[in-house]
Design a protein around this motif. Structure first.
Motif, PDB file in Angstrom:
ATOM      1  N   GLY A  82      27.582 135.522 -40.849  1.00 20.88           N
ATOM      2  CA  GLY A  82      26.546 136.180 -41.648  1.00 20.88           C
ATOM      3  C   GLY A  82      27.034 136.325 -43.077  1.00 20.88           C
ATOM      4  O   GLY A  82      27.409 135.343 -43.707  1.00 20.88           O
ATOM      5  N   THR A  83      27.086 137.570 -43.559  1.00 25.39           N
ATOM      6  CA  THR A  83      27.597 137.812 -44.915  1.00 25.39           C
ATOM      7  C   THR A  83      29.076 138.189 -44.915  1.00 25.39           C
ATOM      8  O   THR A  83      29.657 138.424 -45.970  1.00 25.39           O
ATOM      9  N   TYR A  84      29.670 138.233 -43.744  1.00 25.25           N
ATOM     10  CA  TYR A  84      31.075 138.609 -43.601  1.00 25.25           C
ATOM     11  C   TYR A  84      31.960 137.370 -43.727  1.00 25.25           C
ATOM     12  O   TYR A  84      31.818 136.413 -42.976  1.00 25.25           O
ATOM     13  N   HIS A  85      32.870 137.404 -44.681  1.00 26.56           N
ATOM     14  CA  HIS A  85      33.866 136.337 -44.833  1.00 26.56           C
ATOM     15  C   HIS A  85      34.961 136.660 -43.824  1.00 26.56           C
ATOM     16  O   HIS A  85      35.872 137.428 -44.088  1.00 26.56           O
ATOM     17  N   SER A  86      34.830 136.101 -42.619  1.00 28.68           N
ATOM     18  CA  SER A  86      35.575 136.565 -41.452  1.00 28.68           C
ATOM     19  C   SER A  86      36.965 135.975 -41.278  1.00 28.68           C
ATOM     20  O   SER A  86      37.807 136.582 -40.627  1.00 28.68           O
ATOM     21  N   LEU A 104      38.201 129.759 -49.641  1.00 27.70           N
ATOM     22  CA  LEU A 104      37.394 130.942 -49.915  1.00 27.70           C
ATOM     23  C   LEU A 104      36.082 130.543 -50.579  1.00 27.70           C
ATOM     24  O   LEU A 104      35.006 131.039 -50.215  1.00 27.70           O
ATOM     25  N   ARG A 105      36.137 129.638 -51.524  1.00 38.61           N
ATOM     26  CA  ARG A 105      34.918 129.211 -52.217  1.00 38.61           C
ATOM     27  C   ARG A 105      33.963 128.452 -51.314  1.00 38.61           C
ATOM     28  O   ARG A 105      32.745 128.517 -51.513  1.00 38.61           O
ATOM     29  N   VAL A 106      34.475 127.758 -50.315  1.00 40.42           N
ATOM     30  CA  VAL A 106      33.585 127.135 -49.318  1.00 40.42           C
ATOM     31  C   VAL A 106      32.797 128.233 -48.615  1.00 40.42           C
ATOM     32  O   VAL A 106      31.573 128.160 -48.474  1.00 40.42           O
ATOM     33  N   GLY A 107      33.508 129.278 -48.189  1.00 36.02           N
ATOM     34  CA  GLY A 107      32.840 130.401 -47.535  1.00 36.02           C
ATOM     35  C   GLY A 107      31.847 131.098 -48.444  1.00 36.02           C
ATOM     36  O   GLY A 107      30.718 131.390 -48.047  1.00 36.02           O
ATOM     37  N   LEU A 108      32.246 131.336 -49.685  1.00 36.54           N
ATOM     38  CA  LEU A 108      31.339 131.995 -50.630  1.00 36.54           C
ATOM     39  C   LEU A 108      30.109 131.148 -50.909  1.00 36.54           C
ATOM     40  O   LEU A 108      29.018 131.688 -51.122  1.00 36.54           O
ATOM     41  N   GLY A 109      30.283 129.840 -50.901  1.00 36.17           N
ATOM     42  CA  GLY A 109      29.140 128.953 -51.103  1.00 36.17           C
ATOM     43  C   GLY A 109      28.114 129.077 -49.992  1.00 36.17           C
ATOM     44  O   GLY A 109      26.915 128.893 -50.216  1.00 36.17           O
ATOM     45  N   LEU A 110      28.560 129.422 -48.804  1.00 35.95           N
ATOM     46  CA  LEU A 110      27.646 129.612 -47.671  1.00 35.95           C
ATOM     47  C   LEU A 110      27.001 130.986 -47.698  1.00 35.95           C
ATOM     48  O   LEU A 110      25.839 131.138 -47.329  1.00 35.95           O
ATOM     49  N   ILE A 111      27.754 131.993 -48.124  1.00 37.39           N
ATOM     50  CA  ILE A 111      27.277 133.377 -48.057  1.00 37.39           C
ATOM     51  C   ILE A 111      26.503 133.782 -49.305  1.00 37.39           C
ATOM     52  O   ILE A 111      25.447 134.397 -49.225  1.00 37.39           O
ATOM     53  N   GLY A 112      27.062 133.494 -50.464  1.00 30.44           N
ATOM     54  CA  GLY A 112      26.457 133.950 -51.708  1.00 30.44           C
ATOM     55  C   GLY A 112      27.076 135.259 -52.167  1.00 30.44           C
ATOM     56  O   GLY A 112      28.089 135.713 -51.629  1.00 30.44           O
ATOM     57  N   GLN A 114      26.469 138.355 -51.790  1.00 26.83           N
ATOM     58  CA  GLN A 114      26.533 139.528 -50.912  1.00 26.83           C
ATOM     59  C   GLN A 114      27.728 139.475 -49.956  1.00 26.83           C
ATOM     60  O   GLN A 114      27.875 140.333 -49.088  1.00 26.83           O
ATOM     61  N   ALA A 115      28.622 138.518 -50.131  1.00 24.51           N
ATOM     62  CA  ALA A 115      29.789 138.366 -49.260  1.00 24.51           C
ATOM     63  C   ALA A 115      30.668 139.616 -49.285  1.00 24.51           C
ATOM     64  O   ALA A 115      30.813 140.262 -50.315  1.00 24.51           O
ATOM     65  N   TRP A 116      31.240 139.912 -48.138  1.00 26.29           N
ATOM     66  CA  TRP A 116      32.214 141.001 -48.022  1.00 26.29           C
ATOM     67  C   TRP A 116      33.286 140.577 -47.039  1.00 26.29           C
ATOM     68  O   TRP A 116      33.099 139.649 -46.266  1.00 26.29           O
ATOM     69  N   THR A 117      34.421 141.262 -47.105  1.00 25.20           N
ATOM     70  CA  THR A 117      35.519 140.968 -46.188  1.00 25.20           C
ATOM     71  C   THR A 117      36.381 142.203 -46.025  1.00 25.20           C
ATOM     72  O   THR A 117      36.140 143.238 -46.654  1.00 25.20           O
ATOM     73  N   SER A 132      40.119 138.400 -57.362  1.00 26.77           N
ATOM     74  CA  SER A 132      39.914 137.423 -58.450  1.00 26.77           C
ATOM     75  C   SER A 132      38.621 136.636 -58.285  1.00 26.77           C
ATOM     76  O   SER A 132      38.120 136.061 -59.246  1.00 26.77           O
ATOM     77  N   GLU A 133      38.074 136.658 -57.069  1.00 29.20           N
ATOM     78  CA  GLU A 133      36.813 135.968 -56.808  1.00 29.20           C
ATOM     79  C   GLU A 133      35.640 136.942 -56.727  1.00 29.20           C
ATOM     80  O   GLU A 133      34.564 136.588 -56.257  1.00 29.20           O
ATOM     81  N   GLY A 134      35.846 138.195 -57.161  1.00 28.66           N
ATOM     82  CA  GLY A 134      34.736 139.127 -57.301  1.00 28.66           C
ATOM     83  C   GLY A 134      34.566 140.124 -56.175  1.00 28.66           C
ATOM     84  O   GLY A 134      33.606 140.898 -56.188  1.00 28.66           O
ATOM     85  N   PHE A 135      35.438 140.150 -55.193  1.00 26.98           N
ATOM     86  CA  PHE A 135      35.326 141.134 -54.112  1.00 26.98           C
ATOM     87  C   PHE A 135      35.775 142.485 -54.618  1.00 26.98           C
ATOM     88  O   PHE A 135      36.590 142.601 -55.512  1.00 26.98           O
TER      89      PHE A 135
END
Length: 135
Positions: A82-86, A104-112, A114-117, A132-135
């Motif tokens: 979902g939105t969780y970078h698991s 990480l950017r592959v995952g962010l590309g899928l989530i957008g 609203q990603a969280w981890t 550094s990637e905005g989390f």
């Protein structure tokens, strides 16, 4: 499949979708990396191999996953639920070469956006990467 530059043998590095036959290699990467993730946050005896942890296996199975391969050797993986970078693990032999950021950017590309981890407080390397990637 994404080819990546910047790593040794980068012309042979690819990020591709996870396949069921990747499980042993993914477990090996996880199990080599996990002690580093725990260091500074909890007792190293808390380490449990991925294949022995039923809750983690269920989380892994739910996630959409990608593996980073250097030639045919899996050197890292990423997963999103979902939105969780698991999941984000890189073999320690490849630390500091930008592979974690690429995954990480592959995952962010899928989530957008609203990603969280979740990262352990003592896992400074992971926290710096995520921040550094905005989390």
């Amino acid at each position: 499949m994404h080819s990546e530059a910047g790593l040794p043998g980068a012309d042979c590095l690819a990020i591709r979708s996870y396949r069921d036959d990747d499980w042993p290699a993914v477990c090996a990467v996880h199990d080599r990396t996990r002690p580093d993730a725990l260091r500074g946050s909890c007792d190293a005896r808390a380490f449990v191999p991925l294949a022995a942890e039923q809750e983690e296996i269920a989380s892994f199975q739910r996630s959409q996953k990608f593996v980073a391969c250097l030639r045919e050797h899996i050197v890292g993986f990423v997963g999103v639920d979902g939105t969780y970078h698991s999941w984000l693990y890189v073999d320690p032999a490849y630390y500091g070469q930008g592979l974690g950021r690429r995954l990480l950017r592959v995952g962010l590309g899928l989530i957008g956006p609203q990603a969280w981890t979740i990262a352990l407080a003592g896992n400074i390397r992971a926290r710096r990467l995520y921040e550094s990637e905005g989390f």
